[in-house]
Design an enzyme around this catalytic site. Structure first.
Site, PDB file in Angstrom:
ATOM      1  N   ASN A  51       4.953   8.777   3.161  1.00  0.00           N
ATOM      2  CA  ASN A  51       4.813   7.799   1.244  1.00  0.00           C
ATOM      3  C   ASN A  51       3.574   8.456   0.399  1.00  0.00           C
ATOM      4  OD1 ASN A  51       5.809   5.247   1.922  1.00  0.00           O
ATOM      5  ND2 ASN A  51       4.921   5.065   3.237  1.00  0.00           N
ATOM      6  N   LYS A  61       0.260  -1.539   0.094  1.00  0.00           N
ATOM      7  CA  LYS A  61      -0.219   0.244  -0.106  1.00  0.00           C
ATOM      8  C   LYS A  61       0.854   1.324  -0.109  1.00  0.00           C
ATOM      9  CE  LYS A  61       0.530   0.956   4.762  1.00  0.00           C
ATOM     10  NZ  LYS A  61       0.671   1.936   5.297  1.00  0.00           N
TER      11      LYS A  61
END
Length: 333
Positions: free
Chosen positions: A257, A192
């Site tokens: 991220n 993810k």
């Protein structure tokens, strides 16, 4: 009853877990490498490095002394960056036998490519322990400390230990489910972050909701494809550990991220970011591990492959996005 809980690490998630446990009448003790951070937790109830404006429960304590942190404790939480997971070896001599270990670290070991749960089991193999349970799910640390409603999962093969951890952490704002699919949850937790980098790149390039929705959906398909190849359960990919964490990480600038991807997208290049970045962006290392494994196992992972080329081969994000859109047309499933 001994309600002391020792926590290896003093970062954002470690502090959040400590606060939940303190709210539940446990006595969490954080192991910090920074004396100033530990002193401020003890004197002022703040983690000055991560949450200088948020008060922790008064029962949260910290120290730089492993002997003090681990003394008389039977529950150990591991909350280290994945790249530092070998540091766990440093503390084993301080820890008593027959402890329950709880893993709060996500991702992959950068040296071996193994999931962190598996890596920790190997480190602990010569230690007499009660078991190892991992925590996964959508959970930004600052929102946990603010006591916003949060749901995660406790994951191991031992359902009795899962339920024990579930009971430890659950309260009126923090709800814990149980899950037995370690492999699937670790794949989801690592991949993810790759999709979140891609989501940030889209944002940085100026693309909006249609693009992000397509990316998350096709990213989920990619995670499922990879996970099923390694015998994960299909149901896992519709759980908090996967779709919950994927949605959150791809949708918020609180995600390191996503933020990294946004910077890369705005510059239409990752070259400067990779050179200058000092933060722990888990998706970068995860991308390398998943890409190399996918190549070896001949698994089709077009998004991961594109992000790999952007991060490690200097390719332009805008060009990679165009190539993804021009791939041969196919059935969705």
């Amino acid at each position: 009853m001994n309600r002391k809980v020792s926590i290896i690490g003093c970062g954002s998630f470690a502090s959040a877990l400590a606060n939940v446990l303190a709210d539940n009448s446990y006595h969490p003790f954080l192991l910090s490498r920074d004396k100033n951070v530990a002193e401020n937790i003890n004197k002022n109830r703040i983690n000055i490095k991560y949450f200088p404006s948020l008060l922790l429960n008064e029962n949260v304590k910290a120290s730089t002394d492993p002997s003090e942190v681990f003394a008389d404790s039977k529950i150990i939480i591991i909350s280290l960056p994945s790249k530092n997971i070998d540091a766990l070896n440093t503390y084993l001599s301080y820890i008593e036998d027959n402890c329950l270990f709880i893993n709060g670290t996500k991702g992959f070991d950068e040296k071996t490519g193994k999931g962190i749960h598996q890596k920790e089991k190997e480190i602990l193999k010569d230690k007499n322990i009660r078991g190892l349970v991992s925590l996964h799910g959508p959970s930004f640390a600052d929102e946990i400390i603010k006591r916003q409603y949060t749901c995660i999962s406790a994951i191991s093969e031992d359902e009795d230990l899962n339920r024990e951890v579930q009971q430890m952490f659950s309260n009126d704002y923090f709800r814990v489910y149980t899950n037995n699919d370690i492999s699937g949850c670790e794949v989801a937790a690592g991949m993810k972050n790759i999709i979140a980098i891609a989501a940030g790149i889209l944002k940085g390039l100026g693309y909006e909701n249609n693009s992000r929705a397509a990316l998350i959906t096709r990213g989920l398909n990619e995670i499922i494809t990879y996970g099923l190849h390694f015998n994960a359960s299909l149901k896992t990919f519709f759980s908090l550990a996967c779709i919950g964490d994927l949605y959150m990480t791809c949708s918020s600038e609180n995600s390191r991220n996503f933020t990294a991807g946004k910077i890369i997208g705005e510059k239409n290049s990752a070259v400067d970011f990779i050179k200058e970045n000092k933060k722990n962006v888990e998706g970068i290392q995860a991308c390398k591990i998943i890409y190399l494994t996918g190549q070896r196992e001949k698994i089709s992972l077009p998004i991961t492959e594109s992000i790999y080329r952007i991060l490690f081969q200097g390719k332009r994000p805008s060009e990679e996005l165009s190539l993804l859109m021009k791939r041969d047309l196919k059935k969705e499933m």
